[in-house]
Design an enzyme around this catalytic site. Sequence first.
Site, PDB file in Angstrom:
ATOM      1  N   HIS A   1     -13.406   7.744  10.211  1.00 46.22           N
ATOM      2  CA  HIS A   1     -12.381   8.443   9.405  1.00 46.22           C
ATOM      3  C   HIS A   1     -11.510   9.250  10.348  1.00 46.22           C
ATOM      4  O   HIS A   1     -11.818  10.391  10.686  1.00 46.22           O
ATOM      5  CB  HIS A   1     -13.079   9.333   8.361  1.00 46.22           C
ATOM      6  CG  HIS A   1     -12.145  10.022   7.412  1.00 46.22           C
ATOM      7  ND1 HIS A   1     -12.530  10.426   6.154  1.00 46.22           N
ATOM      8  CD2 HIS A   1     -10.847  10.394   7.524  1.00 46.22           C
ATOM      9  CE1 HIS A   1     -11.526  11.008   5.533  1.00 46.22           C
ATOM     10  NE2 HIS A   1     -10.476  11.020   6.358  1.00 46.22           N
TER      11      HIS A   1
ATOM     12  N   HIS B   1      -7.251   9.646  11.179  1.00 46.00           N
ATOM     13  CA  HIS B   1      -5.838   9.293  10.968  1.00 46.00           C
ATOM     14  C   HIS B   1      -5.170   9.368  12.331  1.00 46.00           C
ATOM     15  O   HIS B   1      -5.137  10.447  12.938  1.00 46.00           O
ATOM     16  CB  HIS B   1      -5.177  10.263   9.997  1.00 46.00           C
ATOM     17  CG  HIS B   1      -5.864  10.327   8.668  1.00 46.00           C
ATOM     18  ND1 HIS B   1      -5.435   9.596   7.579  1.00 46.00           N
ATOM     19  CD2 HIS B   1      -6.961  11.004   8.256  1.00 46.00           C
ATOM     20  CE1 HIS B   1      -6.234   9.837   6.552  1.00 46.00           C
ATOM     21  NE2 HIS B   1      -7.177  10.685   6.924  1.00 46.00           N
TER      22      HIS B   1
ATOM     23  N   HIS C   1      -9.783   7.783   0.091  1.00 48.68           N
ATOM     24  CA  HIS C   1     -10.102   9.206   0.044  1.00 48.68           C
ATOM     25  C   HIS C   1     -10.367   9.561  -1.421  1.00 48.68           C
ATOM     26  O   HIS C   1      -9.532   9.264  -2.300  1.00 48.68           O
ATOM     27  CB  HIS C   1      -8.918  10.035   0.535  1.00 48.68           C
ATOM     28  CG  HIS C   1      -8.728  10.046   2.023  1.00 48.68           C
ATOM     29  ND1 HIS C   1      -8.635   8.911   2.771  1.00 48.68           N
ATOM     30  CD2 HIS C   1      -8.626  11.084   2.902  1.00 48.68           C
ATOM     31  CE1 HIS C   1      -8.470   9.242   4.052  1.00 48.68           C
ATOM     32  NE2 HIS C   1      -8.462  10.563   4.155  1.00 48.68           N
TER      33      HIS C   1
ATOM     34  N   GLU D   1     -12.335  14.846  -2.095  1.00 50.56           N
ATOM     35  CA  GLU D   1     -12.089  15.863  -1.054  1.00 50.56           C
ATOM     36  C   GLU D   1     -11.654  17.126  -1.805  1.00 50.56           C
ATOM     37  O   GLU D   1     -12.375  18.117  -1.842  1.00 50.56           O
ATOM     38  CB  GLU D   1     -10.991  15.367  -0.093  1.00 50.56           C
ATOM     39  CG  GLU D   1     -10.598  16.379   0.979  1.00 50.56           C
ATOM     40  CD  GLU D   1      -9.399  15.921   1.838  1.00 50.56           C
ATOM     41  OE1 GLU D   1      -8.631  15.036   1.394  1.00 50.56           O
ATOM     42  OE2 GLU D   1      -9.230  16.479   2.953  1.00 50.56           O
TER      43      GLU D   1
ATOM     44  N   ASP E   1     -11.220  13.241  11.108  1.00 42.83           N
ATOM     45  CA  ASP E   1     -10.063  13.273  10.205  1.00 42.83           C
ATOM     46  C   ASP E   1      -8.740  13.399  10.978  1.00 42.83           C
ATOM     47  O   ASP E   1      -8.077  12.386  11.222  1.00 42.83           O
ATOM     48  CB  ASP E   1     -10.217  14.403   9.178  1.00 42.83           C
ATOM     49  CG  ASP E   1      -9.507  14.132   7.854  1.00 42.83           C
ATOM     50  OD1 ASP E   1      -8.974  13.032   7.665  1.00 42.83           O
ATOM     51  OD2 ASP E   1      -9.503  15.034   6.991  1.00 42.83           O
ATOM     52  N   ASP E   2      -8.366  14.624  11.342  1.00 36.05           N
ATOM     53  CA  ASP E   2      -7.102  14.879  12.058  1.00 36.05           C
ATOM     54  C   ASP E   2      -7.379  15.881  13.178  1.00 36.05           C
ATOM     55  O   ASP E   2      -7.031  17.062  13.075  1.00 36.05           O
ATOM     56  CB  ASP E   2      -6.068  15.450  11.084  1.00 36.05           C
ATOM     57  CG  ASP E   2      -5.825  14.526   9.909  1.00 36.05           C
ATOM     58  OD1 ASP E   2      -5.079  13.546  10.066  1.00 36.05           O
ATOM     59  OD2 ASP E   2      -6.417  14.773   8.834  1.00 36.05           O
TER      60      ASP E   2
HETATM   61  N1  ADE Z   1      -3.967  12.401   5.632  1.00 42.44           N
HETATM   62  C1  ADE Z   1      -4.404  12.848   6.800  1.00 42.44           C
HETATM   63  N2  ADE Z   1      -5.512  13.582   6.632  1.00 42.44           N
HETATM   64  C2  ADE Z   1      -5.795  13.579   5.304  1.00 42.44           C
HETATM   65  C3  ADE Z   1      -6.814  14.135   4.507  1.00 42.44           C
HETATM   66  N3  ADE Z   1      -7.795  14.882   5.018  1.00 42.44           N
HETATM   67  N4  ADE Z   1      -6.778  13.924   3.179  1.00 42.44           N
HETATM   68  C4  ADE Z   1      -5.789  13.196   2.644  1.00 42.44           C
HETATM   69  N5  ADE Z   1      -4.819  12.651   3.355  1.00 42.44           N
HETATM   70  C5  ADE Z   1      -4.816  12.830   4.683  1.00 42.44           C
HETATM   71 ZN    ZN Z   2      -8.608  11.743   5.935  1.00 44.78          ZN
END
Ligand code: ADE
Ligand code: ZN
Length: 345
Positions: free
Chosen positions: A20, A22, A200, A203, A281-282
């Site tokens: 996971h 991005h 997703h 969350e 994630d990011d």
């Molecule tokens: N795009 C990038 N990170 C995300 C996240 N945690 N939830 C939804 N969209 C995303």
């Molecule tokens: Zn994500």
Amino acid sequence: MSHSSNLEALIRQMPKAELHLHIEGSLEPELMFAIAQRNQIPLRFPSVDAVREAYNFHNLQSFLDIYYEGAQVLLHERDFYDLTRAYLDKMASENVRHVEIFFDPQTHTDRGVPFETVIRGIHRALIDAQTAYGISFRLILCFLRHLSEEAAMQTLEQALPFKQWIDAVGLDSSELGHPPEKFKTVFDRARNEGLLTVAHAGEEGPPDYIWQALDLLKVSRIDHGVRCLEDPKLVERLRQERMPLTVCPLSNIKLCVFPEMGQHNLKILLEKGLCVTVNSDDPAYFGGYLTENYRATQQALNLSVAEVIQLAKNSFEASFMPLDIKQAYIRELDALLQDSLSKTS
Ligand code: ADE
Ligand code: ZN
């Protein structure tokens, strides 16, 4: 050596997979500035430090606003290559053996960047890192759920000439108010084209969105999914099906899904027998790559060696790799656990 530094070394050294991530969320401010300069794109921030100071989020949307802004520096194939290569260089240094990464084509095509430019840059970096480091990969195209299903369908059409490079479709961006059911038709189409699906769900959104992802989008994994605990029947379904959850601990803290890491439910999810994985994630926005996500979670929740190894085993089990390769990694991790237990007893 103390118990915790032993565990930190184990976390760094053990083979693991990231499921996971991005790729646009791995854009570090330094690279953002370098690419902005060469593309002559003005940034509203005076410095790299000022960019980092702006990374204070109170929910998912407050993050997404700045994440889409950062991605605007990406124009050329080289930009997507450099972005992806920088992430993979880091993963090699953390002994990450396999990655399944998301990209958000609509963030770029809506600015006039051709789909082909995006995917060619990302794919070339994946191939080069596989050659350089032996990191295997899958690529997942995400639809932006705040946009329409028609826009997602157009994106899928643009992607089909590159189907050989795409393994699955996913669903990301603003969750609340954009339930999975909105994308049933485009996910049906993607599955008919032979693509796997993930989404997703849970969350910020309710357990019902997880049910929809399972029943309507027929996903192979739930991305995040942490709100499943509010629905015992759902937990039982996820457990019975061994449906993976790609949990992102540092992300959940930065986006205030949990107030602090000590209150994250990852350990409870594991204890309920769910196939939990750890992911970043990011990472450029949330303060840590994969190893740091494991480290922070282990420390805050006091995870045992066996639990840490279980998370890594789950990352291979939940991946889209062939069964025999998954099993080889899982055997390697079982051997590491035996080794570690024999040293401490
Ligand atoms: N795009 C990038 N990170 C995300 C996240 N945690 N939830 C939804 N969209 C995303
Ligand atoms: Zn994500």
